[in-house]
Design a protein around this motif. Structure first.
Motif, PDB file in Angstrom:
ATOM      1  N   THR A  19      -9.360   7.417   1.743  1.00  0.00           N
ATOM      2  CA  THR A  19      -8.993   6.047   2.124  1.00  0.00           C
ATOM      3  C   THR A  19      -9.292   5.087   0.975  1.00  0.00           C
ATOM      4  OG1 THR A  19      -9.525   6.597   4.406  1.00  0.00           O
ATOM      5  CG2 THR A  19      -9.264   4.281   3.896  1.00  0.00           C
ATOM      6  N   LEU A  70       0.836  -1.207   0.000  1.00  0.00           N
ATOM      7  CA  LEU A  70       0.000   0.000   0.000  1.00  0.00           C
ATOM      8  C   LEU A  70       0.872   1.259   0.000  1.00  0.00           C
ATOM      9  CD1 LEU A  70      -2.590  -1.028   2.736  1.00  0.00           C
ATOM     10  CD2 LEU A  70      -3.207  -0.378   0.408  1.00  0.00           C
ATOM     11  N   TYR A  71       2.098   1.114   0.502  1.00  0.00           N
ATOM     12  CA  TYR A  71       2.909   2.307   0.751  1.00  0.00           C
ATOM     13  C   TYR A  71       3.998   2.520  -0.296  1.00  0.00           C
ATOM     14  CZ  TYR A  71       0.437   2.094   5.135  1.00  0.00           C
ATOM     15  OH  TYR A  71      -0.554   2.046   6.071  1.00  0.00           O
ATOM     16  N   ASN A 125      -1.754  -2.951  12.890  1.00  0.00           N
ATOM     17  CA  ASN A 125      -1.860  -3.532  11.558  1.00  0.00           C
ATOM     18  C   ASN A 125      -1.311  -4.961  11.503  1.00  0.00           C
ATOM     19  OD1 ASN A 125      -1.085  -0.274  10.369  1.00  0.00           O
ATOM     20  ND2 ASN A 125      -3.097  -1.214  10.382  1.00  0.00           N
ATOM     21  N   SER A 169      -6.695  -3.495  11.040  1.00  0.00           N
ATOM     22  CA  SER A 169      -6.232  -2.572  12.072  1.00  0.00           C
ATOM     23  C   SER A 169      -6.882  -2.999  13.392  1.00  0.00           C
ATOM     24  CB  SER A 169      -6.623  -1.144  11.681  1.00  0.00           C
ATOM     25  OG  SER A 169      -5.984  -0.215  12.514  1.00  0.00           O
ATOM     26  N   TYR A 184     -12.109   4.552   8.703  1.00  0.00           N
ATOM     27  CA  TYR A 184     -11.440   3.763   7.668  1.00  0.00           C
ATOM     28  C   TYR A 184     -12.209   3.786   6.342  1.00  0.00           C
ATOM     29  CZ  TYR A 184      -8.167   2.483  11.210  1.00  0.00           C
ATOM     30  OH  TYR A 184      -7.195   2.549  12.176  1.00  0.00           O
ATOM     31  N   TYR A 240     -10.729  10.443  10.159  1.00  0.00           N
ATOM     32  CA  TYR A 240      -9.635   9.654  10.726  1.00  0.00           C
ATOM     33  C   TYR A 240      -9.118  10.373  11.968  1.00  0.00           C
ATOM     34  CZ  TYR A 240      -5.545   6.570  10.801  1.00  0.00           C
ATOM     35  OH  TYR A 240      -4.598   5.652  11.163  1.00  0.00           O
ATOM     36  N   GLU A 262      -5.775  -5.005   4.403  1.00  0.00           N
ATOM     37  CA  GLU A 262      -5.161  -4.604   5.679  1.00  0.00           C
ATOM     38  C   GLU A 262      -6.152  -4.790   6.821  1.00  0.00           C
ATOM     39  OE1 GLU A 262      -1.827  -2.418   6.999  1.00  0.00           O
ATOM     40  OE2 GLU A 262      -2.984  -0.570   6.701  1.00  0.00           O
ATOM     41  N   MET A 288      -9.805  -3.854   5.905  1.00  0.00           N
ATOM     42  CA  MET A 288      -9.938  -3.167   4.630  1.00  0.00           C
ATOM     43  C   MET A 288      -9.958  -4.203   3.512  1.00  0.00           C
ATOM     44  SD  MET A 288      -9.118  -0.362   6.317  1.00  0.00           S
ATOM     45  CE  MET A 288      -7.468  -0.779   6.787  1.00  0.00           C
ATOM     46  N   PHE A 299      -6.586   5.418  -1.483  1.00  0.00           N
ATOM     47  CA  PHE A 299      -5.386   4.813  -0.912  1.00  0.00           C
ATOM     48  C   PHE A 299      -5.417   3.296  -1.119  1.00  0.00           C
ATOM     49  CE2 PHE A 299      -3.594   2.865   3.041  1.00  0.00           C
ATOM     50  CZ  PHE A 299      -2.269   3.205   2.855  1.00  0.00           C
ATOM     51  N   SER A 312      -0.749   3.828  14.582  1.00  0.00           N
ATOM     52  CA  SER A 312      -1.347   2.698  15.281  1.00  0.00           C
ATOM     53  C   SER A 312      -0.921   1.523  14.453  1.00  0.00           C
ATOM     54  CB  SER A 312      -2.865   2.812  15.385  1.00  0.00           C
ATOM     55  OG  SER A 312      -3.470   2.519  14.164  1.00  0.00           O
ATOM     56  N   THR A 313       0.315   1.655  13.984  1.00  0.00           N
ATOM     57  CA  THR A 313       0.864   0.651  13.082  1.00  0.00           C
ATOM     58  C   THR A 313       0.933  -0.708  13.748  1.00  0.00           C
ATOM     59  OG1 THR A 313       2.131   2.455  12.166  1.00  0.00           O
ATOM     60  CG2 THR A 313       2.733   0.262  11.441  1.00  0.00           C
ATOM     61  N   PHE A 338      -1.709   8.423   2.282  1.00  0.00           N
ATOM     62  CA  PHE A 338      -1.860   8.139   3.708  1.00  0.00           C
ATOM     63  C   PHE A 338      -1.700   9.408   4.543  1.00  0.00           C
ATOM     64  CE2 PHE A 338      -0.388   6.787   7.921  1.00  0.00           C
ATOM     65  CZ  PHE A 338      -1.598   6.221   8.322  1.00  0.00           C
ATOM     66  N   ILE A 367      -4.935  11.025   4.443  1.00  0.00           N
ATOM     67  CA  ILE A 367      -5.920  10.359   5.320  1.00  0.00           C
ATOM     68  C   ILE A 367      -5.805  10.945   6.721  1.00  0.00           C
ATOM     69  CG2 ILE A 367      -6.474   8.189   6.520  1.00  0.00           C
ATOM     70  CD1 ILE A 367      -5.698   6.666   4.011  1.00  0.00           C
TER      71      ILE A 367
END
Ligand code: TRP
Length: 458
Positions: free
Chosen positions: A263, A88-89, A216, A332, A256, A106, A330, A302, A266, A212-213, A97, A100
């Motif tokens: 989002t 995604l990144y 994930n 969360s 989300y 968010y 993903e 997601m 993204f 809030s990685t 992101f 977002i």
């Protein structure tokens, strides 16, 4: 909507060894949706050619060469299709992101910034003077700038990011704000082992992992990740961890699936990226973003949902999508503070501090590296206790404890025999089992105190 049960079947986005995927990829007519190009759409390819990488007229099987592609093809072959979250990144994804984080819906970033500004002195005090700061997945380093400028005499800042362009921007931003702070950018995937041994010295290392990685990751993987952080932090190290807290499902779903649709862009960028980088032919307009809250697993998922029945090609394979079928991109996970305390404890971190925003949506938690346990302490405790109790509290060497434990297990199973060469009857008494264990230990040369007249063990 995706049935809730699907979530429970989801497996983790871990890379699988290619060898494990090959039989699946190459088995003709298998149950999975991986297929070679159909007649009329390319030259028929033998399995052998697939392995060798194709012929002049047939597409080469790129997944054998590109590790990402191997993983992508494997992930799309699962009953619940999925894609590696880290994809995604890319540059566009990282940019989206950041947008977002600025949306109204968010809340995560705003809640965290609120905590950082309100409790900054306390947080900096917890970090202590002379810290070297490591930030896995640093991004633009905006939140860190605040923290770094509040720290007392920070020694250096080591941002880690998988995307070099992000790392570059981060470096420029930090240089402007804190021109005297030594920077040690590290281009690495923090989910994989990376080399932290070469970092400069500091009073102590501070791991900063906001956002809030941590959410994930599946809890088991989060624990493993925190364990890696513990290794990187070293003795006396500290961790400041961002944790998104459990709250009502509607707020979470909105966060989300924001009203501005960022989002969604993204998430959909992932498919566009596969088209750009791996020659896939996803029709991005034929997929839509979906955010589902799984109440049992306490996580937002997601997905990308196929709007119609369709086929997509990637890596020399074709994948079928039924209308409504989804790709999981993903998750969360949302925690209670106590849950994260326990999870981090299992990874070698002692909880010290908890900071929350007034609405208790988000938490920053402060941890200190727990002293390392002595090696070789994991003797089976119940058996060890049995040894101690029945032998009047005497301590034996580890070798003896082990043979006694083994004798106790055999006694339970009913396979422990007494007498020379095991020719006697089945042993039932604990005392006798311990005695047999000890004599076995003696025979093996383990440390066992000599038998005493009238002693506990015979
Ligand atoms: N770490 C962020 C979170 O879980 C990542 C994130 C936010 C995200 N919004 C997203 C990932 C949308 C995928 C899609 O809160």
């Amino acid at each position: 909507m995706q049935p809730a049960g699907v979530a429970r079947r989801l497996l983790r986005h871990a890379a699988q060894p290619l060898a494990a995927q090959l039989p699946k990829l190459l088995s003709a007519g298998g149950a999975l949706a991986v297929q070679r190009p159909a007649a009329g759409e390319g030259h028929p390819v033998s399995d052998e050619e697939l392995v060798r990488g194709g012929t002049a007229s047939a597409p080469a099987v790129e997944f054998l060469e590109h590790p990402d592609l191997a993983e992508i093809v494997g992930d799309l072959s699962r009953p619940q299709k999925r894609l590696p979250t880290r994809l995604l990144y890319d540059e566009r994804g990282s940019h989206l992101f950041e947008r977002i984080c600025e949306t109204r819906d968010y809340y995560v970033t705003r809640a965290e910034l609120e905590i950082l500004s309100r409790d900054l002195d306390d947080i900096a005090g917890f970090a202590g003077a002379g810290a070297g700061v490591i930030e896995p997945g640093a991004g633009c380093g905006c939140k860190t700038r605040e923290l770094l400028s509040a720290l007392e005499d920070p020694r250096w800042y080591a941002p880690l990011d998988i995307d070099p362009s992000v790392l570059w921007r981060c470096r420029e931003a930090i240089r402007q704000a804190l021109p005297h702070l030594p920077l040690v950018p590290v281009c690495a995937d923090f989910t994989q082992p990376w080399c932290h041994a070469g970092l400069p010295v500091a009073e102590r290392r501070l791991l900063f992992f906001p956002g809030s990685t941590v959410g994930n990751f599946e809890p088991v993987q989060a624990q493993r990740l925190l364990g890696r952080f513990r290794d990187a932090a070293g003795p006396g190290g500290r961790l400041i961890l961002g944790v998104d807290l459990r709250k009502n499902a509607a707020t979470l779903r909105r966060a989300y699936d924001d009203g501005e649709g960022i989002t969604a862009s993204f998430n959909l960028n992932l498919l566009a990226r596969l088209n750009r980088e791996h020659g896939a032919d996803f029709d991005t307009a034929a997929f839509e973003h979906l955010a589902v809250y799984d109440k049992a697993l306490h996580r937002i998922e997601m997905h990308l949902r196929s709007r119609r029945d369709q086929w997509v090609r990637i890596g020399g394979c074709r994948f079928h999508f039924a209308a409504g079928e989804t790709i999981h991109t993903e998750s969360s996970h949302k925690y209670l503070p106590g849950g994260m305390v326990a999870l981090a404890a299992a990874a070698g971190w002692q909880a010290q501090k908890l900071w929350m925003d007034p609405q208790r949506r988000f938490a920053l938690m402060g941890f200190e590296a727990a002293p390392r346990k002595q090696p070789n302490t994991e003797v089976k405790e119940d058996n060890m206790a049995a040894t101690k109790k029945s032998s009047g509290g005497r301590r034996y060497g580890k070798g003896a404890a082990r043979t006694v434990a083994s004798a106790m297990r055999r006694r339970k199973r009913g396979t422990l025999k007494s007498g020379p060469g095991g020719k006697g009857g089945t042993v039932r008494s604990r005392k006798q089992a311990i005695a047999i264990g000890l004599s076995e230990a003696r025979r093996k040369g383990a440390k066992v105190p000599p038998k005493k007249a009238g002693g506990g063990s015979k």
